[in-house]
Design a protein around this motif. Sequence first.
Motif, PDB file in Angstrom:
ATOM      1  N   GLU A 129       9.815  18.137   9.838  1.00 33.71           N
ATOM      2  CA  GLU A 129      10.721  17.208   9.167  1.00 33.71           C
ATOM      3  C   GLU A 129      10.104  15.581   9.685  1.00 33.71           C
ATOM      4  N   CYS A 130       9.846  14.937   8.480  1.00 30.94           N
ATOM      5  CA  CYS A 130       9.359  13.584   8.744  1.00 30.94           C
ATOM      6  C   CYS A 130      10.318  12.396   8.360  1.00 30.94           C
ATOM      7  N   GLU A 131      10.557  11.803   9.470  1.00 32.45           N
ATOM      8  CA  GLU A 131      11.538  10.388   9.251  1.00 32.45           C
ATOM      9  C   GLU A 131      11.225   9.480   8.381  1.00 32.45           C
ATOM     10  N   ASN A 132      12.101   9.565   7.249  1.00 33.70           N
ATOM     11  CA  ASN A 132      11.875   8.648   5.995  1.00 33.70           C
ATOM     12  C   ASN A 132      13.078   8.881   5.023  1.00 33.70           C
ATOM     13  N   LEU A 133      13.522   7.778   4.127  1.00 33.24           N
ATOM     14  CA  LEU A 133      14.493   7.891   3.531  1.00 33.24           C
ATOM     15  C   LEU A 133      14.384   8.555   2.243  1.00 33.24           C
ATOM     16  N   GLY A 134      13.223   9.062   2.106  1.00 38.15           N
ATOM     17  CA  GLY A 134      12.746   9.740   0.648  1.00 38.15           C
ATOM     18  C   GLY A 134      13.368   9.123  -0.581  1.00 38.15           C
ATOM     19  N   ASP A 135      13.176   7.868  -0.566  1.00 37.95           N
ATOM     20  CA  ASP A 135      13.618   7.065  -1.947  1.00 37.95           C
ATOM     21  C   ASP A 135      12.422   6.605  -2.555  1.00 37.95           C
ATOM     22  N   GLY A 136      11.211   6.769  -2.109  1.00 39.41           N
ATOM     23  CA  GLY A 136       9.899   6.225  -2.767  1.00 39.41           C
ATOM     24  C   GLY A 136       9.575   5.003  -2.173  1.00 39.41           C
ATOM     25  N   LYS A 137      10.629   4.350  -1.630  1.00 39.34           N
ATOM     26  CA  LYS A 137      10.296   2.953  -1.178  1.00 39.34           C
ATOM     27  C   LYS A 137      10.151   2.785   0.260  1.00 39.34           C
ATOM     28  N   ASP A 138      10.797   3.624   1.216  1.00 40.48           N
ATOM     29  CA  ASP A 138      10.516   3.760   2.457  1.00 40.48           C
ATOM     30  C   ASP A 138       9.088   3.846   2.933  1.00 40.48           C
ATOM     31  N   PRO A 139       8.447   2.958   3.540  1.00 43.18           N
ATOM     32  CA  PRO A 139       7.060   3.231   3.894  1.00 43.18           C
ATOM     33  C   PRO A 139       6.784   4.389   4.724  1.00 43.18           C
ATOM     34  N   TRP A 140       5.532   4.774   4.512  1.00 42.27           N
ATOM     35  CA  TRP A 140       5.021   5.715   5.520  1.00 42.27           C
ATOM     36  C   TRP A 140       3.878   5.392   6.436  1.00 42.27           C
ATOM     37  N   PRO A 141       4.214   4.761   7.686  1.00 41.39           N
ATOM     38  CA  PRO A 141       3.209   4.266   8.518  1.00 41.39           C
ATOM     39  C   PRO A 141       2.072   4.905   8.759  1.00 41.39           C
ATOM     40  N   ALA A 142       0.721   4.493   9.114  1.00 42.18           N
ATOM     41  CA  ALA A 142      -0.504   5.025   9.159  1.00 42.18           C
ATOM     42  C   ALA A 142      -0.257   5.943  10.283  1.00 42.18           C
ATOM     43  N   ALA A 143       0.562   5.591  11.232  1.00 39.48           N
ATOM     44  CA  ALA A 143       0.471   6.371  12.613  1.00 39.48           C
ATOM     45  C   ALA A 143       1.390   7.619  12.233  1.00 39.48           C
ATOM     46  N   GLN A 144       2.370   7.683  11.295  1.00 36.66           N
ATOM     47  CA  GLN A 144       2.993   8.774  10.948  1.00 36.66           C
ATOM     48  C   GLN A 144       2.215   9.781   9.793  1.00 36.66           C
ATOM     49  N   LEU A 145       1.479   9.047   9.050  1.00 33.69           N
ATOM     50  CA  LEU A 145       0.579  10.094   8.190  1.00 33.69           C
ATOM     51  C   LEU A 145      -0.505  10.648   8.962  1.00 33.69           C
ATOM     52  N   ASP A 146      -1.076   9.950   9.838  1.00 35.53           N
ATOM     53  CA  ASP A 146      -1.926  10.645  10.859  1.00 35.53           C
ATOM     54  C   ASP A 146      -1.534  11.851  11.619  1.00 35.53           C
ATOM     55  N   ALA A 147      -0.200  11.397  12.075  1.00 30.38           N
ATOM     56  CA  ALA A 147       0.455  12.545  12.775  1.00 30.38           C
ATOM     57  C   ALA A 147       0.678  14.017  11.957  1.00 30.38           C
TER      58      ALA A 147
END
Length: 307
Positions: A129-147
């Motif tokens: 599970e990835c911390e995100n609002l899931g609204d298409g607007k909440d950003p996905w930081p580079a560190a999170q995508l890398d993880a």
Amino acid sequence: MATPPSASTFAALLRAEGLTVVEVGNWETHNRNHKGPWGPVHGVMIHHTVTAGTQRTVDLCRTGHGDLPGPLCHGVIAKDGRVHLVGYGRTNHAGLGDDDVLRAVATETALPADNEANTDGNRSFYGFECENLGDGKDPWPAAQLDAIERAAAAICRHHDWTERAVIGHLEWQPGKVDPRGFTMASMRTRIHNRLSAGQPATAPAPALPKPSKPVVDLSKLVAAARSNPKAAGKPVTYSGVKTVEIALVNAGLLAKTYSDGHYGTTTVDAYAKWQRRLGYSGSAADGIPGKTSLTKLGAKYGFQVVA
């Protein structure tokens, strides 16, 4: 198709891929195995949480909500890229999905459209599970995508899977949209490139200490236990009530539906059962917490007591 490694090996695989891993509570044995088997495993599933705030997200994924008890995944990937391990074994993350999709994942072939919900996914997938609002607007930081990339690659590397073993929840279960904000095709490309580059060159990230246990204030808890919701005014409320109720649920003394943060008659009865379990009787087992009984409950079920 593969057999999952031990919990300690799983954590070591993630660290070897350069991830910072946070081990939360009794994650190694926290699972839903009594509801059915976990494994053989066929792939990795990525989700978003529709939540904000790492601690809230981790707590939710560990304990669950409503009719969906936790753990809700194996690891929570936070915005900062840390992976919080909350469970290991069967977890409530995938639900029923498409058997055609499962066959494609198992054979690492092109995914068909998901149009059925007839196959148990909790048995067959690792879940993040990835911390995100899931609204298409909440950003996905580079560190999170890398993880996300590293976590999926670590598992694929261990099982000798390709990136085709990694799917999103939206590719498994009709009606799901997660993860929203990046495409699984782009993530699979990243995973492919990482696997093609060979073993990671970076040293494993250091282990972080487990988060400190919740603290329950005895005086506030007693005040909440003794307050009468039928009296004039509002009953005394205290967040530590929920911590104690969860411990009573884990002790088998309180139904989960009553762990609502209100120290009502049902919680009083459950705590009285705990006191009797410790050997108290009569007025000493009145359901109002005392320091000794509360300390013993906390020592067994994961919280600290302050008087």
